[in-house]
Design a protein around this motif. Structure first.
Motif, PDB file in Angstrom:
ATOM      1  N   PRO A 190       0.802  -1.216   0.164  1.00 21.70           N
ATOM      2  CA  PRO A 190       0.041   0.048  -0.158  1.00 21.70           C
ATOM      3  C   PRO A 190       0.769   1.177  -0.002  1.00 21.70           C
ATOM      4  N   GLY A 191       0.365   2.340  -0.740  1.00 14.72           N
ATOM      5  CA  GLY A 191       0.701   3.573  -0.465  1.00 14.72           C
ATOM      6  C   GLY A 191       0.258   4.206   0.796  1.00 14.72           C
ATOM      7  N   LEU A 192       0.215   5.643   0.724  1.00  9.82           N
ATOM      8  CA  LEU A 192      -0.319   6.416   2.213  1.00  9.82           C
ATOM      9  C   LEU A 192      -1.725   6.074   1.847  1.00  9.82           C
ATOM     10  N   VAL A 193      -2.524   5.235   3.018  1.00 11.42           N
ATOM     11  CA  VAL A 193      -3.727   5.050   3.126  1.00 11.42           C
ATOM     12  C   VAL A 193      -4.291   5.930   4.380  1.00 11.42           C
ATOM     13  N   LEU A 194      -5.180   6.608   4.145  1.00 14.61           N
ATOM     14  CA  LEU A 194      -5.963   7.341   5.301  1.00 14.61           C
ATOM     15  C   LEU A 194      -6.552   6.681   6.186  1.00 14.61           C
ATOM     16  N   THR A 195      -6.145   5.670   6.840  1.00 18.91           N
ATOM     17  CA  THR A 195      -6.957   5.160   7.936  1.00 18.91           C
ATOM     18  C   THR A 195      -7.176   6.328   9.073  1.00 18.91           C
ATOM     19  N   LYS A 199      -4.469   9.219  10.067  1.00 16.63           N
ATOM     20  CA  LYS A 199      -5.215  10.652  10.139  1.00 16.63           C
ATOM     21  C   LYS A 199      -4.745  11.158  11.529  1.00 16.63           C
ATOM     22  N   LEU A 200      -4.472  10.623  12.481  1.00 18.35           N
ATOM     23  CA  LEU A 200      -4.213  10.971  13.949  1.00 18.35           C
ATOM     24  C   LEU A 200      -2.695  11.063  13.747  1.00 18.35           C
ATOM     25  N   ASN A 201      -1.813  10.223  13.162  1.00 19.28           N
ATOM     26  CA  ASN A 201      -0.382  10.204  13.358  1.00 19.28           C
ATOM     27  C   ASN A 201       0.269  11.395  12.530  1.00 19.28           C
ATOM     28  N   LEU A 202      -0.212  11.569  11.263  1.00 23.23           N
ATOM     29  CA  LEU A 202       0.506  11.979  10.159  1.00 23.23           C
ATOM     30  C   LEU A 202      -0.102  13.517  10.183  1.00 23.23           C
ATOM     31  N   PRO A 203       0.663  14.605  10.215  1.00 26.53           N
ATOM     32  CA  PRO A 203       0.108  15.926   9.914  1.00 26.53           C
ATOM     33  C   PRO A 203      -0.228  16.139   8.550  1.00 26.53           C
ATOM     34  N   GLU A 204      -1.256  16.985   8.438  1.00 24.00           N
ATOM     35  CA  GLU A 204      -1.722  17.146   6.919  1.00 24.00           C
ATOM     36  C   GLU A 204      -0.893  17.877   5.966  1.00 24.00           C
ATOM     37  N   ASP A 205       0.135  18.622   6.388  1.00 23.49           N
ATOM     38  CA  ASP A 205       1.200  19.182   5.509  1.00 23.49           C
ATOM     39  C   ASP A 205       2.010  17.989   4.935  1.00 23.49           C
ATOM     40  N   PHE A 206       2.338  17.120   5.924  1.00 26.69           N
ATOM     41  CA  PHE A 206       3.010  15.851   5.409  1.00 26.69           C
ATOM     42  C   PHE A 206       2.389  15.224   4.412  1.00 26.69           C
ATOM     43  N   ARG A 207       1.030  14.759   4.770  1.00 27.34           N
ATOM     44  CA  ARG A 207       0.069  14.139   3.644  1.00 27.34           C
ATOM     45  C   ARG A 207       0.061  14.847   2.162  1.00 27.34           C
ATOM     46  N   ASP A 208      -0.094  16.127   2.423  1.00 26.14           N
ATOM     47  CA  ASP A 208      -0.040  16.867   1.068  1.00 26.14           C
ATOM     48  C   ASP A 208       1.313  16.976   0.513  1.00 26.14           C
ATOM     49  N   MET A 209       2.311  16.661   1.163  1.00 26.52           N
ATOM     50  CA  MET A 209       3.487  16.466   0.337  1.00 26.52           C
ATOM     51  C   MET A 209       3.757  15.209  -0.302  1.00 26.52           C
ATOM     52  N   ILE A 210       3.224  14.248   0.389  1.00 23.74           N
ATOM     53  CA  ILE A 210       3.062  12.952  -0.258  1.00 23.74           C
ATOM     54  C   ILE A 210       2.257  12.786  -1.350  1.00 23.74           C
TER      55      ILE A 210
END
Length: 255
Positions: A190-195, A199-210
């Motif tokens: 899997p890639g980055l899956v929003l479980t 959502k709790l552990n990864l900041p939104e700006d990091f998710r946006d970067m990915i």
């Protein structure tokens, strides 16, 4: 999903991706024997399968402990008399140990060992105990969980990356060794899956970067992985074996 009715599938790991898979398995008429180190997580995953029309059993199991792994296999055989599928999705996610999984120079060796014990040896143990029963009943399907970290060469998380690469080799070994016995073995990466945990552990700006480096226009959803795993466990995929499917929105593209 077709090709799942009356199958018995062992899920080693609960929550997140396992729960999404359980929904497809239950909807297809399969029974699941699901385990986790957290009882509530195993029970919640089982309930999702039941709500979708399936049935099953929930257990507390640490897959790094061989006796506990054997107890899950034995329970599946006692209740259902066969095992048709195995989904290995458990992982070492203890926050303290994850934080100590750094690099080849600085890593805490206890964290290294625990990650190997769960992410790699644990998968071997589930296979060791399930495969003889699967072969005896005519074969079945194994799906192991990898990650893009198996290929990417991460600058940190050395233990995690090494174990995921090892799971790939283990998957191909099983496919090659036991194919004539009716065993199929595949992996999902899997890639980055929003479980909920992500959502709790990864900041939104990091998710946006990915997401910036992902060809697809969105991050993964648990059902993206669940549908893929259920397909690989079903009869619909009976001529697919020895493959690692990157379900990551195109982040990993391999020939």
């Amino acid at each position: 999903m077709e090709g799942l009715k009356n199958k018995v599938v062992v899920l080693a790991g609960a929550g997140g991706l396992a729960t999404a898979t359980a929904r497809f398995l239950g909807g297809g008429g399969a029974a699941i024997v699901v385990s986790d180190v957290v009882e509530a997580s195993a029970e919640a995953t089982l309930q999702v399968a039941r709500d979708a029309g399936g049935e099953g059993i929930a257990m507390v199991v640490d897959i790094s402990d061989e006796d506990q792994v054997k107890s899950q296999t034995d329970r599946a055989m006692k209740e259902y008399g066969r095992i048709d599928g195995l989904f290995n999705v458990a992982a070492n996610i203890h926050p303290d140990e994850v934080a100590k999984d750094t690099n080849a120079v600085d890593i805490d060796l206890a964290a290294w060992q625990r990650t190997i014990d769960v992410n790699l040896t644990g998968y071997l143990l589930t296979l060791k105990h399930a495969l003889p029963h699967m072969i005896a009943s005519g074969g079945g399907s194994v799906v192991n969980t990898l990650s893009g970290a198996a290929y990417a060469g991460m600058a940190d998380k050395v233990a995690y990356s090494v174990t995921k690469a090892g799971v790939g080799a283990l998957t191909r070994h099983v496919a090659r060794k036991y194919g004539k016995d009716g065993i199929r073995a595949n992996g999902v990466a899997p890639g980055l899956v929003l479980t909920e945990q992500t959502k709790l552990n990864l900041p939104e700006d990091f998710r946006d970067m990915i997401l910036t480096g992902t060809p697809a226009p969105r991050h993964g959803k648990p059902q993206d992985i669940g549908a893929t795993v259920a397909f690989l466990l079903s009869d619909l995929s009976e001529w697919i074996t020895g493959q690692i499917l990157s379900v990551d929105g195109g982040t990993t593209m391999r020939a």
